[in-house]
Design a protein around this motif. Sequence first.
Motif, short mmCIF file in Angstrom:
data_model
loop_
_atom_site.label_atom_id
_atom_site.label_comp_id
_atom_site.label_asym_id
_atom_site.label_seq_id
_atom_site.Cartn_x
_atom_site.Cartn_y
_atom_site.Cartn_z
N GLU A 1 54.26 -0.38 8.40
CA GLU A 1 52.98 0.27 8.70
C GLU A 1 51.80 -0.66 8.44
OE1 GLU A 1 52.79 2.93 10.20
OE2 GLU A 1 54.53 4.18 9.75
N ASP A 2 51.95 -1.54 7.46
CA ASP A 2 50.83 -2.41 7.09
C ASP A 2 51.40 -3.74 6.62
OD1 ASP A 2 48.60 -3.67 6.17
OD2 ASP A 2 48.01 -2.12 4.74
N LEU A 3 51.38 -4.74 7.50
CA LEU A 3 51.97 -6.04 7.18
C LEU A 3 51.28 -6.70 6.00
CD1 LEU A 3 54.14 -8.06 8.06
CD2 LEU A 3 52.44 -9.13 9.54
N SER A 4 50.01 -6.42 5.81
CA SER A 4 49.28 -7.05 4.71
C SER A 4 49.79 -6.58 3.34
CB SER A 4 47.78 -6.75 4.83
OG SER A 4 47.52 -5.37 4.64
N ARG A 5 50.48 -5.44 3.31
CA ARG A 5 51.02 -4.92 2.05
C ARG A 5 52.49 -5.25 1.85
NH1 ARG A 5 51.02 0.77 2.29
NH2 ARG A 5 51.41 0.76 0.05
N TYR A 6 53.08 -5.89 2.85
CA TYR A 6 54.51 -6.20 2.80
C TYR A 6 54.77 -7.37 1.85
CZ TYR A 6 59.13 -7.77 4.39
OH TYR A 6 60.44 -8.16 4.44
N SER B 1 54.25 -12.65 -0.34
CA SER B 1 53.69 -12.01 0.85
C SER B 1 54.16 -12.77 2.07
CB SER B 1 52.17 -12.01 0.79
OG SER B 1 51.68 -13.35 0.90
N MET B 2 53.92 -12.22 3.25
CA MET B 2 54.24 -12.96 4.46
C MET B 2 53.42 -14.23 4.54
SD MET B 2 56.78 -11.69 6.05
CE MET B 2 56.63 -12.78 7.47
N TRP C 1 65.21 -6.56 7.47
CA TRP C 1 64.17 -5.81 6.76
C TRP C 1 64.21 -6.10 5.26
CZ3 TRP C 1 67.85 -2.51 9.44
CH2 TRP C 1 67.56 -2.37 10.80
N LEU C 2 64.08 -7.36 4.93
CA LEU C 2 64.30 -7.82 3.55
C LEU C 2 63.29 -7.21 2.59
CD1 LEU C 2 66.03 -9.69 1.79
CD2 LEU C 2 64.37 -11.51 2.27
N ASP C 3 63.80 -6.66 1.51
CA ASP C 3 62.98 -6.04 0.48
C ASP C 3 62.92 -6.90 -0.77
OD1 ASP C 3 61.56 -4.00 -0.98
OD2 ASP C 3 63.46 -3.44 -1.91
#
Length: 395
Positions: free
Chosen positions: A60-65, A80-81, A221-223
């Motif tokens: 939903e929000d890449l900046s928070r991934y 972060s990414m 979908w790496l966590d």
Amino acid sequence: MPGLTAPSDYAEEPPRHPDLKINAKEPFNAEPHRSALVASYITPVDFFLKRNHGPIPKVEDLSRYTVSISGLINKSIQLSMGDIWALPKYNVTATLQCAGNRRTAMSNVRKVRGVGWDISALGTATWGGAKLSDVLELVGIPKLSSVTSLGGKHVEFVSVDKCKEEKGGPYMASIPLKQATDPDADVLLAYEMNGEVLKRDHGYPLRVVVPGVIGARSVKWLDSINIKEEECQGFFMQKDYKMFPPTVDWDNINWSTRRPQMDFPVQSAICTLEDVDVIKEGKARIAGYALSGGGRGIERVDISVDGGKTWVEARRYQKDNVAYVSDGPRSDKWAWVLFEATVDIPANAEIVVKAVDSAANVQPEKVEDIWNLRGILNTSWHRIKIQNSSGRSKL
């Protein structure tokens, strides 16, 4: 994970190509038609194997991934990414193959459990991302390490994917630290596929790619990444994707007696014909794929039109205008080899293919000899039966 939906929120499915053969809808599993599979050396994303064990997560929000790294290390971190993008980017061309590829043929011998894959549960892509060996240096693990200072020997990857086999928990798998820290093993945290941002089906925004190993270890979908003393204890490492002899069935299985499957064996299949097909007698082009695990190349592909009594060698190729050599520096060691041969097809022919890898491993002749209750690693000779041949075909 921040930025990802909870399992109950997985409503919409990603768009998919209408020509895919759907083997299961929930979770979604599909493969391309075999003729489309070898239309090109690099598999288009739309025709790449879709293999899932649960609902498809959505960012939903890449900046928070973020991805956490913890365990038997001196200091845990969150990446972060942006942190991952800042690392050197590598492109690795590698084939990912489901361990259940060609399961349907094994099930025809005796029933097995699993998704009914034909011969197209694999695909070859150019993956772009950071090398895991570079990522692990960020937490103080030097390249070519077999054990951390705190005793870590395995690298566990945990997905945000939720699976019924894990009682609603995440999908997970691991590889040895020695492999993870070896730059030449080319293990990636990938964020691109064929020069484009990963699609949801293939692990957006970040996935692991472990070349030469069954696809089950390339976690999407790496966590999080955990450095552990022992290998992952998750379901898909301990109670699935293990190779048992034909004598073992569900009433006498002991999962602890077998190691988790990693490298895949030498494999090949014909893609220009169906398993039972009708073509005219005469000249015909036979084409398909061959591959082996562990970075081993394909030394030879043999084709027979009389059920294996006599053989001819097929031409092997990967890239245009580059001669394929099984251990050559210009060959993609993690990727399949395509093959083709023009042969004379007699009436009622049985066409067979087998490959030999650079270590002289050869495919087993009979599927009965490698039958196993989970139907994995069917690498037996691929057989095509030609019926009702008549007349002469033209090239």
